[in-house]
Design an enzyme around this catalytic site. Structure first.
Site, short mmCIF file in Angstrom:
data_model
loop_
_atom_site.label_atom_id
_atom_site.label_comp_id
_atom_site.label_asym_id
_atom_site.label_seq_id
_atom_site.Cartn_x
_atom_site.Cartn_y
_atom_site.Cartn_z
N ARG A 148 0.15 -28.42 -22.42
CA ARG A 148 0.84 -29.46 -23.16
C ARG A 148 1.30 -30.52 -22.16
O ARG A 148 1.43 -30.25 -20.96
CB ARG A 148 2.06 -28.90 -23.89
CG ARG A 148 1.76 -27.79 -24.90
CD ARG A 148 3.06 -27.30 -25.53
NE ARG A 148 2.84 -26.28 -26.55
CZ ARG A 148 2.95 -24.97 -26.33
NH1 ARG A 148 3.27 -24.51 -25.13
NH2 ARG A 148 2.74 -24.10 -27.32
N LYS A 172 7.20 -23.94 -24.73
CA LYS A 172 8.19 -24.14 -25.80
C LYS A 172 9.20 -23.00 -25.81
O LYS A 172 8.84 -21.84 -25.60
CB LYS A 172 7.49 -24.22 -27.15
CG LYS A 172 6.75 -25.54 -27.37
CD LYS A 172 6.21 -25.61 -28.79
CE LYS A 172 5.56 -26.96 -29.06
NZ LYS A 172 5.05 -27.06 -30.44
N HIS A 244 -3.30 -34.08 -25.95
CA HIS A 244 -3.43 -32.82 -26.69
C HIS A 244 -4.88 -32.54 -27.09
O HIS A 244 -5.24 -31.39 -27.35
CB HIS A 244 -2.54 -32.86 -27.94
CG HIS A 244 -1.80 -31.58 -28.18
ND1 HIS A 244 -0.83 -31.11 -27.32
CD2 HIS A 244 -1.90 -30.66 -29.16
CE1 HIS A 244 -0.35 -29.97 -27.78
NE2 HIS A 244 -0.99 -29.66 -28.89
N ARG A 247 -6.35 -30.09 -24.79
CA ARG A 247 -5.88 -28.74 -25.07
C ARG A 247 -6.69 -28.12 -26.22
O ARG A 247 -7.09 -26.95 -26.16
CB ARG A 247 -4.38 -28.79 -25.40
CG ARG A 247 -3.74 -27.45 -25.78
CD ARG A 247 -2.23 -27.67 -25.89
NE ARG A 247 -1.55 -26.62 -26.62
CZ ARG A 247 -1.06 -25.51 -26.07
NH1 ARG A 247 -1.23 -25.28 -24.78
NH2 ARG A 247 -0.43 -24.61 -26.81
N HIS A 270 0.98 -19.75 -27.81
CA HIS A 270 1.32 -19.79 -29.24
C HIS A 270 2.14 -18.57 -29.61
O HIS A 270 1.75 -17.44 -29.30
CB HIS A 270 0.04 -19.80 -30.10
CG HIS A 270 -0.69 -21.10 -30.04
ND1 HIS A 270 -2.03 -21.22 -30.36
CD2 HIS A 270 -0.29 -22.35 -29.69
CE1 HIS A 270 -2.40 -22.48 -30.22
NE2 HIS A 270 -1.37 -23.18 -29.81
N TYR A 279 -8.52 -22.80 -34.67
CA TYR A 279 -9.73 -23.09 -33.90
C TYR A 279 -10.96 -22.38 -34.46
O TYR A 279 -12.09 -22.78 -34.17
CB TYR A 279 -9.52 -22.73 -32.43
CG TYR A 279 -8.43 -23.55 -31.80
CD1 TYR A 279 -8.63 -24.91 -31.55
CD2 TYR A 279 -7.18 -23.00 -31.52
CE1 TYR A 279 -7.62 -25.69 -31.01
CE2 TYR A 279 -6.17 -23.77 -30.98
CZ TYR A 279 -6.39 -25.11 -30.73
OH TYR A 279 -5.39 -25.89 -30.21
#
Length: 298
Positions: A148, A172, A244, A247, A270, A279
């Site tokens: 990110r 995150k 992004h 990514r 994630h 994906y």
């Protein structure tokens, strides 16, 4: 309790107890401030303790005139979290947002680049420019590590473990993970550190920051977006490309080449496998070829 007091308490909760990053916190606060602005404009004198579901429905209705369904759903989610906090803090007994249904939105698949398109972007970078090698390394790290933007600009020299082939990332929610580093990307980082970064100006307090600007300070998010946009345009790619996008391309190419979905989840950081599963839907042609190649009944 007044709105500003409730917002300040909510902000501290998001930062301290939930450990969210500054940009995420600001996004939540902005959602609540939109509601407060709506109430002020329409002279609706009601505080966070007494505001009703109907008041909120009226706000969302007015909002629907100027923003799309996806933005409406995101703002509703932010408000839901705000009133959940007020219930948790015993300011309210109920969450008035729970009775409001989010607008139906389709799942948006992220844009991706082919390997050839990424090569074209990298080829557009002028390595004779003072920041050329740095910019190339940034692009290759976005794609080669699936980072990110916030993770990239906060990367430090002390996060690089070349002998082990990993970099340490704080993602995150301040969660740490280790991302594998391929030999090619590692080689570019070493060139940048030894031949470019070491010879440039390094400001006090930024000695450990990996990517520096011309003044020897940490790069901003906006600068990374500018770099990506500049070289995407110079490569004449007819796509809307952001940091992004690299990514997404990283994850898609891993999946296409047989990587395990759980492994991709861990590498990307994630929290839920559901986020990674998007994906699977990106390349139906590839999935069809996989079935034809590997299934006994194909």
């Amino acid at each position: 309790m007044h709105w500003q007091s409730a917002i300040n308490s909510f902000k501290n909760y998001l930062k301290i107890e939930r450990g969210l990053l500054e940009n995420t916190v600001n996004s939540y606060i902005l959602d609540v401030e939109k509601l407060v602005k709506y109430l002020a404009i329409n002279k609706i004198e009601v505080g966070p303790k007494k505001i009703s579901t109907e008041d909120l429905r009226s706000f969302i209705y007015e909002l629907s005139k100027v923003v799309n369904e996806r933005t409406q759903a995101r703002i509703l989610s932010g408000l839901r979290s705000f009133f959940d906090f007020l219930v948790f803090d015993e300011v309210r007994d109920d969450n008035p947002v729970l009775l409001i249904e989010s607008p139906k939105i389709g799942r948006k698949l992220p844009d991706t680049l082919s390997v050839e398109e990424i090569d074209e972007i990298v080829a557009a970078i002028d390595l004779s420019h003072p920041q050329g090698q740095r910019n190339k390394t940034i692009i290759e790290m976005l794609y080669g590590c699936g980072l990110r933007v916030s993770e990239l600009i906060n990367l430090r020299l002390s996060d690089l473990f070349f002998d082990e082939g990993f970099i340490s990332i704080v993602g995150k929610g301040e969660k740490q993970r280790f991302v594998p580093l391929n030999d090619y990307t590692q080689h570019l980082i070493e060139i940048y550190i030894n031949d470019v970064r070491r010879l440039g100006e390094i400001a006090n307090g930024f000695e450990d920051v990996l990517f520096l600007n011309r003044r020897g300070k940490q790069l901003t998010r906006a600068m990374i977006f500018t770099i990506v946009r500049k070289f995407s345009e110079e490569a004449n790619l007819d796509k809307k490309i952001s940091p992004h996008t690299f990514r997404h391309s990283y994850a898609t190419h891993l999946l296409e080449n047989g990587a395990d979905l759980r492994a991709i989840q861990q590498i990307l950081g994630h929290e839920s496998i559901t986020t990674t599963e998007v994906y699977i839907h990106l390349n139906q042609t590839h999935l069809r070829v996989t079935i034809e190649q590997f299934h006994p009944r194909a």
